[in-house]
Design a protein around this motif. Sequence first.
Motif, short mmCIF file in Angstrom:
data_model
loop_
_atom_site.label_atom_id
_atom_site.label_comp_id
_atom_site.label_asym_id
_atom_site.label_seq_id
_atom_site.Cartn_x
_atom_site.Cartn_y
_atom_site.Cartn_z
N TYR A 50 -5.21 -3.70 1.55
CA TYR A 50 -4.58 -3.11 0.37
C TYR A 50 -5.63 -2.80 -0.69
O TYR A 50 -6.59 -3.54 -0.88
CB TYR A 50 -3.57 -4.10 -0.19
CG TYR A 50 -2.99 -3.72 -1.54
CD1 TYR A 50 -1.84 -2.95 -1.62
CD2 TYR A 50 -3.62 -4.14 -2.72
CE1 TYR A 50 -1.33 -2.60 -2.86
CE2 TYR A 50 -3.11 -3.79 -3.95
CZ TYR A 50 -1.97 -3.02 -4.02
OH TYR A 50 -1.46 -2.67 -5.24
N ARG A 51 -5.43 -1.68 -1.38
CA ARG A 51 -6.25 -1.33 -2.54
C ARG A 51 -5.33 -0.78 -3.64
O ARG A 51 -4.36 -0.09 -3.35
CB ARG A 51 -7.29 -0.26 -2.20
CG ARG A 51 -8.38 -0.72 -1.24
CD ARG A 51 -9.26 -1.79 -1.86
NE ARG A 51 -10.44 -2.08 -1.06
CZ ARG A 51 -10.47 -2.87 0.00
NH1 ARG A 51 -9.36 -3.45 0.40
NH2 ARG A 51 -11.59 -3.08 0.66
N PRO A 52 -5.63 -1.06 -4.90
CA PRO A 52 -4.81 -0.55 -6.00
C PRO A 52 -5.02 0.95 -6.19
O PRO A 52 -5.97 1.54 -5.68
CB PRO A 52 -5.29 -1.34 -7.21
CG PRO A 52 -6.68 -1.78 -6.86
CD PRO A 52 -6.69 -1.98 -5.38
N LYS A 53 -4.13 1.54 -6.96
CA LYS A 53 -4.11 3.00 -7.16
C LYS A 53 -5.42 3.52 -7.71
O LYS A 53 -5.96 4.53 -7.22
CB LYS A 53 -2.95 3.36 -8.10
CG LYS A 53 -2.80 4.85 -8.35
CD LYS A 53 -1.59 5.12 -9.24
CE LYS A 53 -1.42 6.61 -9.52
NZ LYS A 53 -0.22 6.87 -10.34
N LEU B 196 -9.36 -2.18 15.86
CA LEU B 196 -8.48 -2.21 14.68
C LEU B 196 -7.36 -3.22 14.94
O LEU B 196 -6.24 -2.86 15.26
CB LEU B 196 -7.90 -0.82 14.40
CG LEU B 196 -8.90 0.34 14.35
CD1 LEU B 196 -8.18 1.64 14.00
CD2 LEU B 196 -10.00 0.04 13.34
N ASN B 197 -7.66 -4.48 14.76
CA ASN B 197 -6.68 -5.52 15.06
C ASN B 197 -6.00 -6.07 13.82
O ASN B 197 -5.41 -7.15 13.84
CB ASN B 197 -7.33 -6.67 15.84
CG ASN B 197 -8.56 -7.21 15.14
OD1 ASN B 197 -8.83 -6.88 13.99
ND2 ASN B 197 -9.31 -8.05 15.84
N GLY B 198 -6.12 -5.38 12.72
CA GLY B 198 -5.45 -5.78 11.48
C GLY B 198 -4.93 -4.56 10.75
O GLY B 198 -5.31 -3.43 11.05
N THR B 199 -4.04 -4.78 9.83
CA THR B 199 -3.47 -3.69 9.04
C THR B 199 -3.37 -4.13 7.58
O THR B 199 -3.27 -5.32 7.31
CB THR B 199 -2.06 -3.31 9.54
OG1 THR B 199 -1.24 -4.48 9.60
CG2 THR B 199 -2.12 -2.66 10.90
N PRO B 200 -3.39 -3.16 6.66
CA PRO B 200 -3.58 -1.73 6.86
C PRO B 200 -5.05 -1.36 7.01
O PRO B 200 -5.93 -2.01 6.46
CB PRO B 200 -2.99 -1.12 5.60
CG PRO B 200 -3.22 -2.16 4.54
CD PRO B 200 -3.08 -3.49 5.24
N ILE B 201 -5.29 -0.28 7.75
CA ILE B 201 -6.60 0.34 7.86
C ILE B 201 -6.46 1.74 7.26
O ILE B 201 -5.58 2.51 7.66
CB ILE B 201 -7.06 0.47 9.33
CG1 ILE B 201 -7.10 -0.91 10.01
CG2 ILE B 201 -8.41 1.18 9.41
CD1 ILE B 201 -8.20 -1.81 9.51
N LEU C 118 0.83 -1.20 0.00
CA LEU C 118 0.00 0.00 0.00
C LEU C 118 0.87 1.25 0.00
O LEU C 118 0.57 2.23 -0.70
CB LEU C 118 -0.92 0.01 1.22
CG LEU C 118 -1.80 1.25 1.40
CD1 LEU C 118 -2.79 1.38 0.26
CD2 LEU C 118 -2.52 1.20 2.74
N THR C 119 1.94 1.23 0.77
CA THR C 119 2.84 2.38 0.82
C THR C 119 3.42 2.68 -0.55
O THR C 119 3.52 3.84 -0.96
CB THR C 119 3.98 2.12 1.83
OG1 THR C 119 3.41 1.98 3.14
CG2 THR C 119 4.97 3.27 1.86
N ASN C 120 3.79 1.64 -1.28
CA ASN C 120 4.34 1.84 -2.63
C ASN C 120 3.30 2.48 -3.55
O ASN C 120 3.64 3.31 -4.41
CB ASN C 120 4.80 0.50 -3.21
CG ASN C 120 6.06 -0.01 -2.54
OD1 ASN C 120 6.86 0.78 -2.03
ND2 ASN C 120 6.26 -1.31 -2.53
N VAL C 121 2.02 2.11 -3.38
CA VAL C 121 0.96 2.72 -4.18
C VAL C 121 0.79 4.19 -3.81
O VAL C 121 0.72 5.07 -4.67
CB VAL C 121 -0.37 1.95 -3.99
CG1 VAL C 121 -1.53 2.73 -4.59
CG2 VAL C 121 -0.30 0.58 -4.63
#
Length: 293
Positions: free
Chosen positions: A278-281, A261-266, A191-194
């Motif tokens: 994760y979601r695409p651009k 919020l027990n999971g990532t990414p949020i 996600l950070t890379n997106v």
Amino acid sequence: MSATDRMRRLGAVARSAPAILAVGALGIAGIALAADAARVDETQVVSLLKTRLPKTELTKVDCKKIDGLCEVTAGSNLFYVNHGSRYLIIGRVYDMETRQDLTAARLLEINPDMLVGGAARANAAADEAGSPDAGIAGVASGAKKVTVPAKPAALNLTSLPADGAIVWGNRSAKHTVTVFTDFRCSYCRALTNVLRSMEVKVVERPISVLGSRDIADRVYCSKNQEEALHAAYAGEPFKAPSPCNTAGLDANEKFARKHGLNGTPIIVRSDGEVIEGYRPKEFLEAWLKGATS
């Protein structure tokens, strides 16, 4: 030079000529093979796949992403074939230079709802058996769909202090997004890379879901937090900073526990709307534009 010496030298040149020609031929052959690989006909690959996997409905074939392989998507399923479509490969492809799991990232683009607690079951097909033409379903999907537990549809972030946030990206961008992440979460890295490729201001709030608090402390206390953050996700070393006040990170953890919020990414939009995983651009760009003022 005597006539005898001249004859010996000419003979040596003549004997070496085949070797020189052979080396040249190998070089030309290598160039031809490289050119042939570059000219791989995706239409032909599709045609061969339809013949060899008649029950599989192909969505897309891309032979340009990975050298020597064609990436094949069939609905929500993903697999690979060689350029001759003889060998079908079900498994993960890793880029060792960027340290990215290319298969997992692609699967999350295809199946963005397959996350649970930040731990996607990507490419479980490696452990499964089945016919390669059983629609490829359950074999080449690389993922098992799971039910995502209910989470708040919106979050009010005003109770969070300014401390504990690592701000990066385009600080003057029109859109701002807050993300709760874990430095050991591969989908947070994806996600950070997106987000790096987008015109967006990112307010990152690390939480330790996978035991990454030690990394979060070091990133947060770094002189250049943004640089340290990207180094941490890439698994690269960064200068160990002096200890600092990390009460803001404690506040992130407390907020995450309070709101489940027990999971990532949020991902939280400026109007408080929440999405998980994760979601695409393309998805994120459209989603951010939908924020209400």
